[in-house]
Design an enzyme around this catalytic site. Structure first.
Site, PDB file in Angstrom:
ATOM      1  N   HIS A 257       0.846  -1.204   0.000  1.00  0.00           N
ATOM      2  CA  HIS A 257       0.000   0.000   0.000  1.00  0.00           C
ATOM      3  C   HIS A 257       0.874   1.245   0.000  1.00  0.00           C
ATOM      4  CE1 HIS A 257       0.527   0.788   4.392  1.00  0.00           C
ATOM      5  NE2 HIS A 257       0.528  -0.530   4.505  1.00  0.00           N
TER       6      HIS A 257
ATOM      7  N   GLU B 268      -4.739   1.863   3.431  1.00  0.00           N
ATOM      8  CA  GLU B 268      -4.709   0.625   4.208  1.00  0.00           C
ATOM      9  C   GLU B 268      -4.722   0.919   5.695  1.00  0.00           C
ATOM     10  OE1 GLU B 268      -2.627  -2.714   6.380  1.00  0.00           O
ATOM     11  OE2 GLU B 268      -2.109  -0.597   6.216  1.00  0.00           O
ATOM     12  N   GLU B 269      -4.047   1.999   6.084  1.00  0.00           N
ATOM     13  CA  GLU B 269      -3.856   2.298   7.503  1.00  0.00           C
ATOM     14  C   GLU B 269      -5.115   2.811   8.200  1.00  0.00           C
ATOM     15  OE1 GLU B 269      -1.371   1.254   8.869  1.00  0.00           O
ATOM     16  OE2 GLU B 269       0.398   1.390   7.622  1.00  0.00           O
TER      17      GLU B 269
ATOM     18  N   ASP C 210       4.295  -6.399   3.350  1.00  0.00           N
ATOM     19  CA  ASP C 210       3.783  -5.481   4.373  1.00  0.00           C
ATOM     20  C   ASP C 210       4.003  -6.039   5.776  1.00  0.00           C
ATOM     21  OD1 ASP C 210       2.593  -3.248   5.459  1.00  0.00           O
ATOM     22  OD2 ASP C 210       0.541  -3.897   5.065  1.00  0.00           O
TER      23      ASP C 210
ATOM     24  N   ASP D 244      -0.044   4.401   1.177  1.00  0.00           N
ATOM     25  CA  ASP D 244      -0.244   5.376   2.247  1.00  0.00           C
ATOM     26  C   ASP D 244       0.590   5.030   3.468  1.00  0.00           C
ATOM     27  OD1 ASP D 244      -2.093   3.125   2.527  1.00  0.00           O
ATOM     28  OD2 ASP D 244      -2.868   4.166   4.288  1.00  0.00           O
TER      29      ASP D 244
ATOM     30  N   HIS E  12       4.659   3.500  12.787  1.00  0.00           N
ATOM     31  CA  HIS E  12       3.553   4.364  13.210  1.00  0.00           C
ATOM     32  C   HIS E  12       3.972   5.280  14.363  1.00  0.00           C
ATOM     33  CE1 HIS E  12       0.256   1.471  11.475  1.00  0.00           C
ATOM     34  NE2 HIS E  12       1.255   1.698  10.644  1.00  0.00           N
TER      35      HIS E  12
ATOM     36  N   ASP F 271       6.531   1.321   6.312  1.00  0.00           N
ATOM     37  CA  ASP F 271       5.224   0.676   6.230  1.00  0.00           C
ATOM     38  C   ASP F 271       4.293   1.633   5.482  1.00  0.00           C
ATOM     39  OD1 ASP F 271       2.818  -0.634   6.612  1.00  0.00           O
ATOM     40  OD2 ASP F 271       2.689  -0.168   8.746  1.00  0.00           O
TER      41      ASP F 271
END
Length: 489
Positions: free
Chosen positions: A75, A146-147, A170, A77, A464, A116
């Site tokens: 992904h 995705e997040e 991922d 994003d 994150h 990520d």
């Protein structure tokens, strides 16, 4: 170019290009157009949909033209997190990242890195750009958002995708092959309450929880890290239970449902005569949190201070004491963290929830949870627990982003061949495991019946969060694994 000397050169070339533009969840048009530009430069067939998902096709190389195709998937994003102390002027909705190489690690100055899942995109396009590699027909699927609920995977049309074998890039640990993941759902709660005017004897206090590590609620939920919303609710519930003049003015914290909330702030109004009691209670809870989280979250800090006369407290009014008690009791009562560990895979959370975001306004308090479980019935059980607490407080709960888990395929020749290539290259056995995190594989399997998947990745740390970093040598070994595997297929 900051990364021009890193290997594999093409991988880090594309990764630096991706990092030059903002690409947080919900802000993917620019990076999606960049990927289309890459595909055009390479002369490859592509499709970009209205959601900004991108699919790129490349024919198999000589001798492999008619081989069964393979999907490379990730992904585009990222979760945008910044540390104001280290990046005070960074606007991640408009700015790219400031990359820093430190020995074997790559990070971004003062912000999350987006390894990520930018590394998946970079590896996929590095492979697409190299005509010297041997591979079967490739179908590269790069999704958006995705997040924040896998919106891209939910909405993507895969009717023109032929492959039934897929490498999802991922995961966050080299040599670990993820072969199953939890399903999940987002729960949005609202507890209504109306603000009323403050009294002349009220003193306004700012209370905050800071210094927590936070982290991905699918990857770090079992580490015992503090959740700032839950901690501030715990302290303020004790205060509102003892101090009849206490009224909650506002509360806010977190940005993403699936991130363990690292900071939360609240404003409360208290009659002057009760200020000593309140300050004593907050001091006691500050000491308690420091002791309780000395290992898992050693930076935790609870502070409370009288708001200055010129400070914007967002406190033109406050909820009544009874409403404040109701709200804080509900927040205090809600479960948080791991609910049950897997009985099949040692050390793997089976079911959990995370209160990630909370806000308030003159009409009440809103907050959201990310609920995960590899067992659908337990996912619904935890959702029912949230509903029971919120509804008992007079609130409502709505859901969104319900996504399926990914069941383990016991007989996968695709996985066996990948493990064989990994052992040939490294001399080590791959670790076969499941993740408590949500991966897009479950959704894509629903759209492509019979799809066989393995999820792999380089070494990533503290994703994150503003401390996120990626191990550079592991990226090279991952690239060699993927390209060697495609050659064998």
């Amino acid at each position: 170019m900051i990364l021009e000397k890193l290997e594999p050169n093409k991988v880090f070339y594309y990764f630096e290009k991706l990092c030059s533009v903002p690409h947080g969840s919900g802000n993917t048009k620019q990076i999606s157009d960049m990927l289309v530009g890459f595909a055009k430069e390479l002369g490859l067939k592509y499709r970009q949909d209205e959601l900004n998902n991108v699919i790129v096709w490349k024919d198999g190389t000589h001798g492999l033209e008619k081989a069964a195709p393979v999907i490379l998937q990730g992904h585009m994003d990222m979760v945008c997190v910044s540390d104001p102390a280290k990046a005070p002027d960074k606007d991640m909705t408009k700015d790219g990242l400031d990359l820093v190489v430190e020995g074997d690690w790559l990070r971004a100055e003062g912000t999350s890195l987006g390894g990520d899942d930018g590394i998946a995109v970079a590896i996929a396009f590095a492979i697409l750009s190299d005509d010297s590699l041997k591979h079967p027909p490739l179908e590269v699927i790069i999704t958006v958002d995705e997040e924040v609920g896998m919106d891209g995977a939910f909405g993507i049309d895969l009717s023109d995708v032929k492959a039934r074998r897929m490498l999802n890039i991922d995961s966050e640990e080299e040599g670990v092959f993820t072969v199953s993941c939890a399903g999940g759902v987002r729960a949005d709660s609202f507890i209504p309450a109306k603000t009323e005017a403050l009294c002349s004897e009220d003193i306004l206090y700012r209370v905050s929880i800071d210094g927590l590590l936070g982290g991905h609620s699918g990857c770090e939920i079992e580490k015992g890290r503090g959740n700032a919303v839950k901690l501030i609710a715990r302290a303020l519930y004790a205060a509102v239970s003892e101090i009849e003049s206490l009224k909650l003015c506002s509360i806010s914290g977190g940005r993403f449902d699936n991130v363990i909330c690292p900071a939360c702030g609240a404003a409360v109004a208290i009659n002057r005569k009760d200020s000593g009691t309140f300050e004593k209670l907050m001091s006691e809870y500050a000491d308690a949190f420091e002791a309780e989280y000395s290992t898992a979250d050693p930076g935790v800090s609870l502070t409370s201070a009288v708001a200055g006369a010129s400070e914007d407290c967002s406190c033109s009014g406050a909820f009544s004491h009874s409403d404040s008690l109701n709200i804080l009791r509900a927040l205090f009562s809600l479960p948080q963290g791991v609910i049950e560990m897997s009985q099949d895979i040692k050390g793997l959370p089976q079911t959990s929830l995370n209160l990630g975001v909370i806000t308030s306004d003159s009409n009440g308090v809103q907050f959201s949870h990310s609920i995960r479980s590899s067992i659908t019935s337990q996912k619904m059980y935890v959702l029912d627990r949230v509903k029971a607490v919120v509804c008992a407080a007079g609130g409502t709960v709505s859901t969104r982003g319900m996504y399926p888990g990914w069941a383990y395929n016991r007989d996968s020749a695709f996985r066996a061949k990948l493990a064989e290539v990994y052992k040939e290259q490294t001399g080590n056995e791959a670790v076969i495991t499941a993740t408590h995190g949500g991966l897009e594989c479950g959704l894509l399997i629903e759209k492509l019946p019979g799809l066989d998947c393995v999820s792999i990745g380089p070494d990533l740390r503290d994703i994150h969060s503003a401390a996120e970093k990626m191990n550079i040598p592991s990226v090279g070994r991952l690239y060699d694994l993927i390209t060697g595997f495609l050659k064998e297929l």
